[in-house]
Design a protein around this motif. Sequence first.
Motif, PDB file in Angstrom:
ATOM      1  N   SER A  25       0.735  -1.253   0.289  1.00 51.99           N
ATOM      2  CA  SER A  25      -0.185   0.032   0.144  1.00 51.99           C
ATOM      3  C   SER A  25       0.581   1.599   0.063  1.00 51.99           C
ATOM      4  N   GLU A  26       2.264   1.147   1.070  1.00 51.56           N
ATOM      5  CA  GLU A  26       3.081   2.356   0.398  1.00 51.56           C
ATOM      6  C   GLU A  26       4.078   2.346  -0.583  1.00 51.56           C
ATOM      7  N   VAL A  27       4.099   1.549  -1.326  1.00 51.34           N
ATOM      8  CA  VAL A  27       4.468   1.422  -2.926  1.00 51.34           C
ATOM      9  C   VAL A  27       3.884   2.422  -3.653  1.00 51.34           C
ATOM     10  N   ALA A  28       1.974   1.540  -3.031  1.00 47.04           N
ATOM     11  CA  ALA A  28       0.617   1.904  -4.219  1.00 47.04           C
ATOM     12  C   ALA A  28       0.942   3.832  -4.043  1.00 47.04           C
ATOM     13  N   ALA A  29       0.872   4.091  -2.978  1.00 44.39           N
ATOM     14  CA  ALA A  29       0.169   5.580  -2.573  1.00 44.39           C
ATOM     15  C   ALA A  29       1.781   6.990  -3.260  1.00 44.39           C
ATOM     16  N   ALA A  30       2.793   6.323  -3.643  1.00 39.21           N
ATOM     17  CA  ALA A  30       4.037   6.801  -3.632  1.00 39.21           C
ATOM     18  C   ALA A  30       4.149   6.758  -5.142  1.00 39.21           C
ATOM     19  N   ARG A  31       2.777   5.887  -6.027  1.00 31.47           N
ATOM     20  CA  ARG A  31       2.760   5.761  -7.098  1.00 31.47           C
ATOM     21  C   ARG A  31       1.780   6.939  -8.046  1.00 31.47           C
ATOM     22  N   ALA A  32       0.416   6.960  -6.601  1.00 32.18           N
ATOM     23  CA  ALA A  32      -0.446   8.348  -7.512  1.00 32.18           C
ATOM     24  C   ALA A  32       0.061   8.884  -6.685  1.00 32.18           C
ATOM     25  N   VAL A  33       0.927   9.755  -5.754  1.00 33.58           N
ATOM     26  CA  VAL A  33       1.209  11.038  -5.007  1.00 33.58           C
ATOM     27  C   VAL A  33       2.387  11.528  -6.253  1.00 33.58           C
ATOM     28  N   LEU A  34       2.699  10.454  -6.648  1.00 37.01           N
ATOM     29  CA  LEU A  34       4.071  11.597  -7.844  1.00 37.01           C
ATOM     30  C   LEU A  34       3.074  11.696  -8.873  1.00 37.01           C
ATOM     31  N   GLY A  35       2.194  10.354  -9.047  1.00 32.91           N
ATOM     32  CA  GLY A  35       2.057  10.501 -10.749  1.00 32.91           C
ATOM     33  C   GLY A  35       0.200  11.800 -10.472  1.00 32.91           C
ATOM     34  N   ALA A  36      -0.263  12.378  -9.308  1.00 30.64           N
ATOM     35  CA  ALA A  36      -0.344  13.479  -9.177  1.00 30.64           C
ATOM     36  C   ALA A  36       0.162  14.768  -9.408  1.00 30.64           C
ATOM     37  N   GLY A  65     -10.705   3.353 -11.574  1.00 29.75           N
ATOM     38  CA  GLY A  65      -9.287   3.537 -11.432  1.00 29.75           C
ATOM     39  C   GLY A  65      -8.870   3.336 -10.083  1.00 29.75           C
ATOM     40  N   THR A  66      -9.242   3.663  -9.159  1.00 25.40           N
ATOM     41  CA  THR A  66      -8.615   3.703  -8.117  1.00 25.40           C
ATOM     42  C   THR A  66      -8.781   2.151  -7.062  1.00 25.40           C
ATOM     43  N   VAL A  67     -10.282   1.489  -7.298  1.00 24.69           N
ATOM     44  CA  VAL A  67      -9.966   0.076  -7.455  1.00 24.69           C
ATOM     45  C   VAL A  67      -8.830  -1.026  -7.862  1.00 24.69           C
ATOM     46  N   ALA A  68      -8.963   0.300  -9.852  1.00 25.25           N
ATOM     47  CA  ALA A  68      -7.669  -0.879 -10.393  1.00 25.25           C
ATOM     48  C   ALA A  68      -6.581  -0.842 -10.007  1.00 25.25           C
ATOM     49  N   MET A  69      -5.982   0.503  -9.408  1.00 23.75           N
ATOM     50  CA  MET A  69      -4.778   0.671  -8.399  1.00 23.75           C
ATOM     51  C   MET A  69      -4.382  -0.203  -7.547  1.00 23.75           C
ATOM     52  N   PHE A  70      -5.637   0.017  -6.540  1.00 23.55           N
ATOM     53  CA  PHE A  70      -5.582  -1.833  -5.650  1.00 23.55           C
ATOM     54  C   PHE A  70      -5.145  -2.910  -6.096  1.00 23.55           C
ATOM     55  N   VAL A 184      -4.375   9.769  -1.668  1.00 24.76           N
ATOM     56  CA  VAL A 184      -5.917  10.194  -0.683  1.00 24.76           C
ATOM     57  C   VAL A 184      -6.307   8.703   0.212  1.00 24.76           C
ATOM     58  N   SER A 185      -6.869   8.126  -0.857  1.00 22.59           N
ATOM     59  CA  SER A 185      -7.112   6.507  -0.422  1.00 22.59           C
ATOM     60  C   SER A 185      -6.425   5.649  -0.419  1.00 22.59           C
ATOM     61  N   LEU A 186      -5.493   5.432  -1.154  1.00 19.89           N
ATOM     62  CA  LEU A 186      -3.932   4.916  -0.571  1.00 19.89           C
ATOM     63  C   LEU A 186      -3.134   5.189   0.527  1.00 19.89           C
ATOM     64  N   SER A 187      -3.335   5.945   0.598  1.00 19.93           N
ATOM     65  CA  SER A 187      -1.646   7.226   1.985  1.00 19.93           C
ATOM     66  C   SER A 187      -3.208   6.847   3.404  1.00 19.93           C
ATOM     67  N   LEU A 188      -4.097   6.527   2.527  1.00 16.97           N
ATOM     68  CA  LEU A 188      -5.537   6.573   4.344  1.00 16.97           C
ATOM     69  C   LEU A 188      -4.581   4.720   4.511  1.00 16.97           C
ATOM     70  N   VAL A 189      -5.032   3.412   3.375  1.00 17.13           N
ATOM     71  CA  VAL A 189      -5.184   2.135   3.340  1.00 17.13           C
ATOM     72  C   VAL A 189      -3.302   2.345   4.263  1.00 17.13           C
ATOM     73  N   ALA A 190      -2.624   3.226   3.979  1.00 15.09           N
ATOM     74  CA  ALA A 190      -1.351   2.529   4.338  1.00 15.09           C
ATOM     75  C   ALA A 190      -0.809   3.686   5.347  1.00 15.09           C
ATOM     76  N   LEU A 191      -1.324   4.014   5.409  1.00 15.63           N
ATOM     77  CA  LEU A 191      -0.561   4.860   7.052  1.00 15.63           C
ATOM     78  C   LEU A 191      -0.579   4.011   8.304  1.00 15.63           C
ATOM     79  N   PRO A 192      -1.379   3.300   8.522  1.00 17.21           N
ATOM     80  CA  PRO A 192      -1.441   1.527   9.608  1.00 17.21           C
ATOM     81  C   PRO A 192       0.393   1.192  10.142  1.00 17.21           C
ATOM     82  N   THR A 193       0.443   0.847   8.657  1.00 14.18           N
ATOM     83  CA  THR A 193       1.521   0.121   8.452  1.00 14.18           C
ATOM     84  C   THR A 193       3.227   0.922   7.685  1.00 14.18           C
ATOM     85  N   LEU A 194       3.131   2.048   7.863  1.00 20.73           N
ATOM     86  CA  LEU A 194       3.820   2.804   6.728  1.00 20.73           C
ATOM     87  C   LEU A 194       4.725   2.552   7.703  1.00 20.73           C
ATOM     88  N   ARG A 195       6.550   2.389   6.389  1.00 21.99           N
ATOM     89  CA  ARG A 195       7.886   2.798   7.495  1.00 21.99           C
ATOM     90  C   ARG A 195       8.158   3.418   6.909  1.00 21.99           C
TER      91      ARG A 195
END
Length: 295
Positions: A25-36, A65-70, A184-195
């Motif tokens: 989820s952290e990798v996916a969040a980085a992809r989405a944020v950098l994409g924006a 698209g977000t579901v597909a990225m998940f 935003v969606s993936l960052s929220l999912v990544a927060l509990p396990t963020l490293r």
Amino acid sequence: MVVAQVLFTIMGICTRLGAQKLPWSEVAAARAVLGAVVAIAVARMRGAPLVIHDRRTAWARSICGTVAMFCTFYTFGAPAIALGDAVTLGATSPIFIAILAPWLLGERSSRIVWVATTIAFAGVALVAGPSFRLSGSLSLVSLLGAVASALAMIWLRRLGTGRSGTPRESPEAIVAHFSLVAGVSLSLVALPTLRMPDLEGALFLLGTGASGAFAQIAMTRAYALDRAARVGVWSYLGVVLTHFAAIVILGEPEKPVGLAGAALVIAAGVGLTWSGLREARATAALVSPPCQTGR
């Protein structure tokens, strides 16, 4: 389109390697944020507007698209399924577009669509079948991602199209809206396990985000330069490149049955694209003015 597929292959490899050090989820969040970030930066450089007019369709496209990225990054980061198999299952999205288009876009599907669909799902059975007991749920997640991606492409086709058939939104605005929703969606999912990544992990995050962002821009540009049917066939190059890269770089074994299934999926997609190109040429021939003699 070839550049886009090379970059998508790099994204897949970086995702698989990054997921060995960080949560998917952290990798996916980085992809989405950098994409924006990339989409907004390119829009500023080109002077393209970032205003969304058709907000309802934009949200439908961004959510799908977000579901597909998940689904994509969840399977890319799971070692239980080979990266090449995950990409092959995800590559069935054009088949789902052909199935859903009659209901959502009012476009009739020809006989070759259903033939291609049958061939593609036979390929899916070959890819997922041998390891279904071990990674059956991951195979289903990959297919769910393909369906979500197909819906996203359908809404993208409808997004902001006026009576003249011209899109009202810029590509950068569409990409930025989707990337922000996914980020935003993936960052929220990544927060509990963020490293906190180390240097190598940070490089994989950067590689995933940058390659995915620029791949999406290259793909959008490709569809703007030529007919979708002619360009779309090159998307299956990504499947071949990913299988090859997974063998060489990741050392993932490839079984003949899985390769045969991937070949069927690619053949179905190429056949479907070829059929669409023929229909486009036939339509163009019907609406073009007759040739004038004496000139």
